[in-house]
Design a protein around this motif. Structure first.
Motif, mmCIF file in Angstrom:
data_model
loop_
_atom_site.group_PDB
_atom_site.id
_atom_site.type_symbol
_atom_site.label_atom_id
_atom_site.label_comp_id
_atom_site.label_asym_id
_atom_site.label_seq_id
_atom_site.Cartn_x
_atom_site.Cartn_y
_atom_site.Cartn_z
ATOM 1 N N GLN A 1 42.887 35.020 45.713
ATOM 2 C CA GLN A 1 41.969 35.722 46.474
ATOM 3 C C GLN A 1 41.026 36.464 45.729
ATOM 4 O O GLN A 1 40.934 36.764 44.584
ATOM 5 C CB GLN A 1 42.789 36.583 47.576
ATOM 6 C CG GLN A 1 43.474 35.910 48.346
ATOM 7 C CD GLN A 1 44.083 36.779 49.391
ATOM 8 O OE1 GLN A 1 44.357 37.962 49.107
ATOM 9 N NE2 GLN A 1 44.782 36.135 50.540
ATOM 10 N N THR A 2 39.976 37.217 46.474
ATOM 11 C CA THR A 2 39.247 38.346 45.810
ATOM 12 C C THR A 2 39.545 39.649 45.988
ATOM 13 O O THR A 2 39.922 40.148 46.986
ATOM 14 C CB THR A 2 37.789 38.011 46.483
ATOM 15 O OG1 THR A 2 37.143 36.608 46.153
ATOM 16 C CG2 THR A 2 36.725 38.995 45.657
ATOM 17 N N SER B 1 37.041 37.789 41.745
ATOM 18 C CA SER B 1 37.292 36.665 42.437
ATOM 19 C C SER B 1 38.415 35.916 41.504
ATOM 20 O O SER B 1 38.685 36.135 40.416
ATOM 21 C CB SER B 1 36.222 35.684 42.569
ATOM 22 O OG SER B 1 35.817 35.417 41.424
ATOM 23 N N LYS C 1 46.764 38.963 46.776
ATOM 24 C CA LYS C 1 47.423 37.400 46.617
ATOM 25 C C LYS C 1 46.513 36.876 45.454
ATOM 26 O O LYS C 1 45.552 36.848 45.361
ATOM 27 C CB LYS C 1 47.669 36.687 47.839
ATOM 28 C CG LYS C 1 48.446 37.191 48.834
ATOM 29 C CD LYS C 1 48.777 36.462 50.110
ATOM 30 C CE LYS C 1 49.449 36.978 51.276
ATOM 31 N NZ LYS C 1 51.002 37.398 50.705
#
Length: 118
Positions: A16-17, A85, A13
């Protein structure tokens, strides 16, 4: 025969990372003087080198991605890992791990598709 295999989630998503692991067989990631790289190819675009970790655990990153990228390794598992990230849809790509020495890539993983989407 050296083999590299990427693994990780295919869908991440936004914000996110992204975390991918490259498992190496047939050769040690600590063998002098190899560099272990992450390279990606967004749809319709060329290959982009993201960064590398060396046999001695030094790391190098693409200037354009440096602030978001981390590469580490686990010598006990003969693996190295990419973390990216704050991903956006522009990070959607096929991600490859590869081995290089003296500027020449000799072994590549098959690549893994990562899509960034909510």
């Amino acid at each position: 025969q050296v083999q590299l295999q990427e693994s990780g989630p295919g869908l991440v998503k936004p914000s996110q990372t992204l975390s991918l692991t490259c498992t190496v067989s047939g050769g040690s990631i600590t063998t002098s003087y190899y560099y272990w790289s992450w390279i990606r190819q967004p749809p319709g675009k060329g290959l982009e080198w993201m960064g590398a970790i060396t046999y001695s655990s030094s790391t190098y990153y693409s200037p354009s991605l440096k602030s978001r990228t981390s590469i580490s390794r686990d010598t006990s598992k003969n693996q190295f890992t990419l973390q990216l990230s704050s991903v956006t849809p522009e990070d959607t790509a096929v991600y490859y791990c590869a081995r290089a020495k003296s500027g020449t890539y000799d072994y590549w993983g098959q690549g893994t598709q990562v899509t960034v989407s909510s």
